[in-house]
Motif scaffolding. Structure first.
Motif, mmCIF file in Angstrom:
data_model
loop_
_atom_site.group_PDB
_atom_site.id
_atom_site.type_symbol
_atom_site.label_atom_id
_atom_site.label_comp_id
_atom_site.label_asym_id
_atom_site.label_seq_id
_atom_site.Cartn_x
_atom_site.Cartn_y
_atom_site.Cartn_z
ATOM 1 N N LEU A 24 -21.613 24.926 -24.002
ATOM 2 C CA LEU A 24 -22.957 25.340 -24.389
ATOM 3 C C LEU A 24 -22.814 26.599 -25.236
ATOM 4 N N ILE A 25 -23.163 26.519 -26.507
ATOM 5 C CA ILE A 25 -22.967 27.638 -27.428
ATOM 6 C C ILE A 25 -24.316 28.096 -27.959
ATOM 7 N N PHE A 26 -24.611 29.369 -27.764
ATOM 8 C CA PHE A 26 -25.913 29.935 -28.108
ATOM 9 C C PHE A 26 -25.783 30.836 -29.332
ATOM 10 N N ALA A 27 -26.504 30.491 -30.397
ATOM 11 C CA ALA A 27 -26.454 31.253 -31.646
ATOM 12 C C ALA A 27 -27.571 32.289 -31.655
ATOM 13 N N ILE A 33 -21.174 31.029 -36.979
ATOM 14 C CA ILE A 33 -21.560 29.884 -36.157
ATOM 15 C C ILE A 33 -20.559 28.745 -36.320
ATOM 16 N N GLU A 34 -20.219 28.432 -37.559
ATOM 17 C CA GLU A 34 -19.344 27.288 -37.803
ATOM 18 C C GLU A 34 -17.944 27.510 -37.241
ATOM 19 N N SER A 35 -17.386 28.715 -37.399
ATOM 20 C CA SER A 35 -16.046 28.957 -36.846
ATOM 21 C C SER A 35 -16.062 28.871 -35.324
ATOM 22 N N THR A 36 -17.157 29.305 -34.715
ATOM 23 C CA THR A 36 -17.289 29.207 -33.256
ATOM 24 C C THR A 36 -17.308 27.746 -32.818
ATOM 25 N N LEU A 37 -18.110 26.944 -33.486
ATOM 26 C CA LEU A 37 -18.209 25.526 -33.125
ATOM 27 C C LEU A 37 -16.875 24.815 -33.338
ATOM 28 N N ARG A 38 -16.232 25.061 -34.475
ATOM 29 C CA ARG A 38 -14.962 24.392 -34.775
ATOM 30 C C ARG A 38 -13.877 24.792 -33.769
ATOM 31 N N HIS A 39 -13.849 26.061 -33.406
ATOM 32 C CA HIS A 39 -12.839 26.517 -32.450
ATOM 33 C C HIS A 39 -12.972 25.758 -31.132
ATOM 34 N N PRO A 54 -33.979 26.399 -35.897
ATOM 35 C CA PRO A 54 -33.914 25.262 -36.831
ATOM 36 C C PRO A 54 -33.487 25.653 -38.240
ATOM 37 N N ASP A 55 -33.720 26.896 -38.662
ATOM 38 C CA ASP A 55 -33.412 27.283 -40.035
ATOM 39 C C ASP A 55 -31.949 27.670 -40.239
ATOM 40 N N PHE A 56 -31.144 27.716 -39.192
ATOM 41 C CA PHE A 56 -29.716 28.006 -39.346
ATOM 42 C C PHE A 56 -29.015 26.766 -39.899
ATOM 43 N N GLN A 57 -28.196 26.970 -40.932
ATOM 44 C CA GLN A 57 -27.534 25.862 -41.599
ATOM 45 C C GLN A 57 -26.083 25.726 -41.137
ATOM 46 N N ILE A 58 -25.631 24.477 -40.953
ATOM 47 C CA ILE A 58 -24.224 24.201 -40.668
ATOM 48 C C ILE A 58 -23.787 23.011 -41.494
ATOM 49 N N ASP A 59 -22.475 22.865 -41.693
ATOM 50 C CA ASP A 59 -21.938 21.779 -42.498
ATOM 51 C C ASP A 59 -22.289 20.422 -41.900
ATOM 52 N N THR A 60 -22.372 19.427 -42.771
ATOM 53 C CA THR A 60 -22.752 18.082 -42.349
ATOM 54 C C THR A 60 -21.792 17.508 -41.321
ATOM 55 N N ASP A 61 -20.476 17.757 -41.512
ATOM 56 C CA ASP A 61 -19.500 17.191 -40.567
ATOM 57 C C ASP A 61 -19.698 17.750 -39.171
ATOM 58 N N ALA A 63 -22.638 18.925 -38.017
ATOM 59 C CA ALA A 63 -23.927 18.418 -37.540
ATOM 60 C C ALA A 63 -23.791 17.026 -36.943
ATOM 61 N N GLU A 64 -22.840 16.242 -37.468
ATOM 62 C CA GLU A 64 -22.628 14.886 -36.970
ATOM 63 C C GLU A 64 -21.756 14.846 -35.716
ATOM 64 N N THR A 65 -21.102 15.980 -35.404
ATOM 65 C CA THR A 65 -20.149 16.020 -34.286
ATOM 66 C C THR A 65 -20.749 16.637 -33.030
ATOM 67 N N ILE A 66 -21.629 17.608 -33.217
ATOM 68 C CA ILE A 66 -22.185 18.342 -32.089
ATOM 69 C C ILE A 66 -23.569 17.816 -31.712
ATOM 70 N N HIS A 67 -24.078 18.309 -30.609
ATOM 71 C CA HIS A 67 -25.466 18.097 -30.211
ATOM 72 C C HIS A 67 -26.208 19.404 -30.494
ATOM 73 N N ARG A 68 -27.251 19.319 -31.318
ATOM 74 C CA ARG A 68 -27.972 20.530 -31.733
ATOM 75 C C ARG A 68 -29.364 20.561 -31.120
ATOM 76 N N VAL A 69 -29.662 21.676 -30.461
ATOM 77 C CA VAL A 69 -30.951 21.851 -29.801
ATOM 78 C C VAL A 69 -31.630 23.092 -30.380
ATOM 79 N N PRO A 70 -32.841 22.978 -30.922
ATOM 80 C CA PRO A 70 -33.515 24.154 -31.477
ATOM 81 C C PRO A 70 -33.893 25.139 -30.370
#
Length: 287
Positions: A24-27, A33-39, A54-61, A63-70
C-alpha cells in the motif's frame, strides 16, 4: 486497474487483496512516485496499490501494472484510516505500507523476494516485522532544494539510538523500543516530539480486529515487538526522503538548514549489504 474511490476499491478490488504480500503506497505529493512504485514492484509484491490524487501522472506501463485508488493523503489521519479499512476488508494476508519517496530494503533483497522473506518470518511464528525509517537526503541543497536526489542520496552512518518504550503507567513494554536517529534526531528542534521516532511496523499480517494507530504502532502489542522471546528476528529498513522533504518545505525550518551534510554522512549505495554492515537491518536466522 483504476478505481473511482476507496469504497469502489473495497467493493470491486478484492482480487488485489486475494493473495499477499500486498504493498500500500500513499502519495503525499508528486515527488518520486514512479521510482517508488517501480522499486516495490521489483521486490515481488503480488499487488501494488497506489493511493494518490487523480491529477498525479504516472507512466502508462505503471498504470497498467498497479491498482490506483484516488485519495488525498491529508490530513495524515486519512492514511491510517485507509489502512484500517483495508485490514477490515481483507482476508488474513501480509501487507506493507509506505509513502512516496520511500524504499523498502531487507536482508539480501537483491536475490530474494519479499514473499520469501515473509514466508520465512511466518515460519518463525511472527505476524509483523519491525522496519527502521532511515532518512535519505540530497548532499547539495542548492541543486536539489527539496532535499531529494535519488542519484546522489546520502544517509547517516551513525547516530541511531534505542530507548525502552513505556506504557502510560511507566512500565517498560516487553521487547518494544523507541528508535531515534537521522534527520529527525539532528534537527529535532524542528520536529514535533511525537514524530521523532524512526521505528515503524510496516510489514504486518492483517487479522480481524487489528488496527493501526496514529503513532505507527498496532493495537495488538505483540505486533509492536522487535523479536520473538526466544531469538532475534529479521528486521528491514525503509529508506526515506520524507523527513528531508518536510524540513525543506516547512518555512520554519528551511532557512535554518543550508545543508543536511555532517561528518557522519555517507553516500547511499542502494544495497542491503550497506544497511547490514551499518547495523540498520538485522538478518536474524535468515539464511
Amino acid at each position: 486497474m483504476q478505481y473511482e474511490s476507496l469504497p469502489h476499491f473495497l467493493k470491486t478490488g478484492q482480487a488485489a487483496l486475494a493473495k499477499g504480500p500486498v504493498a500500500l503506497i500513499f502519495a503525499e505529493d508528486d515527488v518520486e512516485i514512479e521510482s517508488t512504485l517501480r522499486h516495490h514492484l521489483t521486490l515481488g509484491f503480488k499487488s501494488v496499490i497506489a493511493f494518490m490524487p487523480p491529477d498525479f501522472q504516472i507512466d502508462t506501463d505503471l498504470a497498467e501494472t498497479i491498482h490506483r485508488v484516488p485519495l488525498t493523503c491529508a490530513p495524515r489521519a486519512v492514511v491510517f484510516d485507509t489502512i484500517n479499512r483495508i485490514i477490515e476488508a481483507a482476508p488474513p494476508l501480509w501487507m506493507y505500507y509506505c509513502y512516496n519517496a520511500e524504499y523498502l530494503f531487507f536482508p539480501f533483497c537483491e536475490t530474494r523476494t519479499v514473499g520469501e522473506l515473509l514466508a520465512f518470518h511466518t515460519e518463525e511464528r511472527r505476524s509483523a516485522m519491525l522496519t527502521h525509517v532511515i532518512d535519505l537526503y540530497a548532499g547539495d541543497l542548492s541543486a536539489h532544494p527539496d532535499g531529494v536526489s535519488v542519484e546522489h542520496a546520502l544517509l547517516d552512518r551513525t547516530g541511531y539510538y534505542a530507548h525502552a518504550r513505556h506504557d502510560t503507567a511507566g512500565h517498560a513494554q516487553d521487547r518494544q523500543l523507541d528508535m531515534s536517529g537521522g534527520l529527525r534526531w539532528r534537527f529535532e528542534d524542528h520536529i514535533p516530539y511525537a514524530r521523532r521516532r524512526i521505528d515503524r511496523i510496516a510489514l504486518f499480517k492483517s487479522k480481524k480486529g487489528l488496527t493501526l494507530q496514529p503513532d505507527h504502532t498496532f493495537s495488538d502489542l505483540e505486533y509492536n515487538t522487535y523479536s520473538c522471546p526466544w531469538h532475534h528476528n529479521l528486521t528491514a529498513a525503509i529508506c526515506s526522503f520524507r523527513a528531508a522533504k518536510a524540513l525543506k518545505r516547512n518555512a520554519g525550518s528551511t532557512f535554518d538548514i543550508p545543508s543536511f551534510r555532517w561528518r557522519n554522512s555517507t553516500e547511499f549505495q542502494w544495497t542491503s549489504r550497506q544497511l547490514l554492515d551499518l547495523g540498520l537491518i538485522e538478518p536474524g536466522q535468515w539464511f
